[in-house]
Every structure is written in C-alpha cells, then in structure tokens.
Design a protein around this motif. Structure first.
Motif, short mmCIF file in Angstrom:
data_model
loop_
_atom_site.label_atom_id
_atom_site.label_comp_id
_atom_site.label_asym_id
_atom_site.label_seq_id
_atom_site.Cartn_x
_atom_site.Cartn_y
_atom_site.Cartn_z
N SER A 68 -14.98 -9.33 41.47
CA SER A 68 -13.88 -9.48 40.52
C SER A 68 -13.05 -10.71 40.88
O SER A 68 -12.34 -11.25 40.04
CB SER A 68 -12.98 -8.25 40.52
OG SER A 68 -12.27 -8.17 41.74
N HIS A 69 -13.14 -11.12 42.14
CA HIS A 69 -12.46 -12.33 42.62
C HIS A 69 -13.49 -13.16 43.37
O HIS A 69 -14.18 -12.64 44.24
CB HIS A 69 -11.30 -11.96 43.56
CG HIS A 69 -10.78 -13.12 44.36
ND1 HIS A 69 -9.93 -14.05 43.83
CD2 HIS A 69 -11.04 -13.51 45.63
CE1 HIS A 69 -9.66 -14.96 44.77
NE2 HIS A 69 -10.32 -14.65 45.87
N VAL B 29 -11.19 5.29 47.92
CA VAL B 29 -10.47 4.01 47.92
C VAL B 29 -10.96 3.17 46.75
O VAL B 29 -12.00 3.43 46.16
CB VAL B 29 -10.64 3.24 49.25
CG1 VAL B 29 -10.06 4.04 50.41
CG2 VAL B 29 -12.07 2.86 49.51
N ASP B 30 -10.20 2.16 46.44
CA ASP B 30 -10.55 1.23 45.37
C ASP B 30 -11.96 0.70 45.58
O ASP B 30 -12.34 0.34 46.70
CB ASP B 30 -9.54 0.08 45.40
CG ASP B 30 -9.70 -0.89 44.25
OD1 ASP B 30 -10.75 -0.91 43.60
OD2 ASP B 30 -8.74 -1.65 44.01
N GLY B 31 -12.73 0.62 44.51
CA GLY B 31 -14.10 0.12 44.60
C GLY B 31 -14.20 -1.38 44.80
O GLY B 31 -15.27 -1.91 45.00
N LEU B 32 -13.07 -2.08 44.71
CA LEU B 32 -13.06 -3.52 44.98
C LEU B 32 -12.76 -3.73 46.46
O LEU B 32 -11.70 -3.38 46.96
CB LEU B 32 -11.99 -4.23 44.14
CG LEU B 32 -12.23 -4.23 42.64
CD1 LEU B 32 -11.04 -4.84 41.92
CD2 LEU B 32 -13.50 -4.99 42.32
N LEU C 236 -14.27 -13.09 48.45
CA LEU C 236 -14.65 -12.23 47.34
C LEU C 236 -13.91 -10.90 47.34
O LEU C 236 -13.47 -10.43 48.38
CB LEU C 236 -16.15 -11.89 47.45
CG LEU C 236 -17.12 -13.02 47.76
CD1 LEU C 236 -18.44 -12.45 48.24
CD2 LEU C 236 -17.31 -13.88 46.54
N ASN C 237 -13.86 -10.29 46.19
CA ASN C 237 -13.57 -8.87 46.04
C ASN C 237 -14.81 -8.28 45.38
O ASN C 237 -15.03 -8.46 44.18
CB ASN C 237 -12.34 -8.60 45.18
CG ASN C 237 -11.06 -8.80 45.94
OD1 ASN C 237 -11.03 -8.77 47.16
ND2 ASN C 237 -9.97 -9.04 45.21
N ILE C 238 -15.63 -7.61 46.17
CA ILE C 238 -16.91 -7.09 45.70
C ILE C 238 -16.71 -5.75 45.00
O ILE C 238 -16.00 -4.88 45.51
CB ILE C 238 -17.88 -6.92 46.88
CG1 ILE C 238 -18.25 -8.27 47.47
CG2 ILE C 238 -19.13 -6.14 46.48
CD1 ILE C 238 -19.11 -9.14 46.57
N ARG D 43 -24.73 -18.09 44.86
CA ARG D 43 -23.43 -18.17 44.21
C ARG D 43 -23.41 -17.29 42.95
O ARG D 43 -22.45 -16.57 42.70
CB ARG D 43 -23.13 -19.63 43.85
CG ARG D 43 -21.74 -19.90 43.40
CD ARG D 43 -21.57 -21.42 43.17
NE ARG D 43 -20.20 -21.78 43.07
CZ ARG D 43 -19.46 -21.59 41.99
NH1 ARG D 43 -19.97 -21.01 40.92
NH2 ARG D 43 -18.20 -21.96 41.97
N GLU D 44 -24.48 -17.32 42.16
CA GLU D 44 -24.58 -16.50 40.95
C GLU D 44 -24.51 -15.01 41.29
O GLU D 44 -23.83 -14.24 40.60
CB GLU D 44 -25.85 -16.82 40.19
CG GLU D 44 -25.84 -18.20 39.55
CD GLU D 44 -27.20 -18.64 39.04
OE1 GLU D 44 -28.19 -17.87 39.15
OE2 GLU D 44 -27.28 -19.78 38.54
N LEU D 45 -25.21 -14.58 42.34
CA LEU D 45 -25.16 -13.18 42.79
C LEU D 45 -23.73 -12.79 43.14
O LEU D 45 -23.24 -11.74 42.72
CB LEU D 45 -26.06 -12.96 44.00
CG LEU D 45 -25.81 -11.66 44.78
CD1 LEU D 45 -26.33 -10.46 44.01
CD2 LEU D 45 -26.39 -11.73 46.17
N LEU D 46 -23.05 -13.63 43.90
CA LEU D 46 -21.70 -13.31 44.36
C LEU D 46 -20.71 -13.27 43.20
O LEU D 46 -19.85 -12.39 43.15
CB LEU D 46 -21.27 -14.30 45.43
CG LEU D 46 -22.13 -14.30 46.70
CD1 LEU D 46 -21.67 -15.39 47.66
CD2 LEU D 46 -22.15 -12.94 47.37
N VAL D 47 -20.82 -14.20 42.27
CA VAL D 47 -19.94 -14.19 41.10
C VAL D 47 -20.17 -12.92 40.29
O VAL D 47 -19.22 -12.26 39.87
CB VAL D 47 -20.16 -15.46 40.24
CG1 VAL D 47 -19.51 -15.32 38.87
CG2 VAL D 47 -19.64 -16.69 40.95
#
Length: 162
Positions: free
Chosen positions: A13-14, A40-43, A25-27, A5-9
């Motif tokens: 950005s989402h 393209v957007d990096g998210l 997620l938005n990685i 969870r910590e890695l993903l947070v």
C-alpha cells in the motif's frame, strides 16, 4: 530489478524507492496469502534491500560476508549479491510476512535463502522440502529454496532469528 519492483508495488500500500534496489514498503499480508494476522493490521512495514555489484551497498555486502564460511561447498556457488528483507515489527505475522515475501522475491530473482536458526529449530527444518544445506558452526543456519521458506513458515510457532 524491474520485475522485483513490480512485485513489491503490487504487494504494497506504500512503496518508496530510497535508492536503486532499496524499498520501503507497507506489505499487504493478504497479498502473500496470509489470512491470520493475529488481530493486527494486515499492512506490515518492511524494507527490501539489494546489495552487491551494480546495485549498491557493495562495500556493506562485502563486509557482511567477510566472516562467513565458504558457501560454495554448501550451496554450489559463491554469492555475489544479497537481498535483505527486514520487518520493522516483531509480531508472529511479521515473521511470516518476512519469510513469504522473501520466497516471493526468490520466485522473481532466484537465489538461496540463508536463515539463521535457534538450536531447537534445527531438527524442525531438517526434514522440510527445499533444504539445500544446514550448518551448525559458527552458528546454526539453513540454506534453502522458496519452497523451504514457505514450508517452514507453516510450522507451528514459526519464528525467524533476528
């Protein structure tokens, strides 16, 4: 699960936890070391879903693996849990994000990646570091470590099979 969870947070950005072990997620592509986003957007929108006993979707895990070959001779153990990393877009950067995010998840929780292949990808992945096993029947696939995923993602024209 807390370290995952910590890695993903940290990489997003989402971050929305739909249920225990399922994350929308938005990685940040850059958080995975990706500098070329193809304009393209990096998210990039991604879902990470853990399945198996004690986490959730155990019935789905069992159904998805019911018709698979016996994996113990291939990878040395029988999987009890799965982690699906699913991109919601299909641009080249999304394939790289999916592979590198999967590798980062594996760094945290361990395991072996199961990657379906197109027939023409078999010779490309065969010599990469971190390969544990390959198979051709009932479909071409490679099993490998996080190192394998990172090496494969660096190959020209890298694409995952949907």
């Amino acid at each position: 699960m807390q370290r995952l969870r910590e890695l993903l947070v940290r990489s997003s950005s989402h971050f929305e936890e739909k249920r225990a072990g399922e994350y929308d997620l938005n990685i940040h592509a850059e958080s995975l070391g990706i500098t070329d986003t193809g304009g393209v957007d990096g998210l990039r929108p991604v879902m990470v879903s853990l399945k198996g006993p004690g986490i959730g979707d155990e019935a789905i895990f069992m159904a998805e693996h019911a018709d698979e070959v016996d994996q113990e001779p291939l990878i040395g153990f029988t999987p009890t849990h799965a982690v699906d990393v699913i991109a919601f877009c299909n641009r080249p950067v999304d394939h790289v994000v999916t592979a590198l995010l999967t590798a980062a998840v594996m760094d945290v929780i361990g395991g072996v990646a199961n990657a379906e292949l197109h027939e023409d990808q078999v010779p490309i992945v065969a010599g990469l570091p971190g390969i544990v096993a390959t198979m051709k029947d009932p479909w071409p696939a490679a099993y490998g470590s996080a190192e394998f995923l990172r090496a494969w993602a660096r190959q020209p024209g890298f694409r995952l099979v949907k």
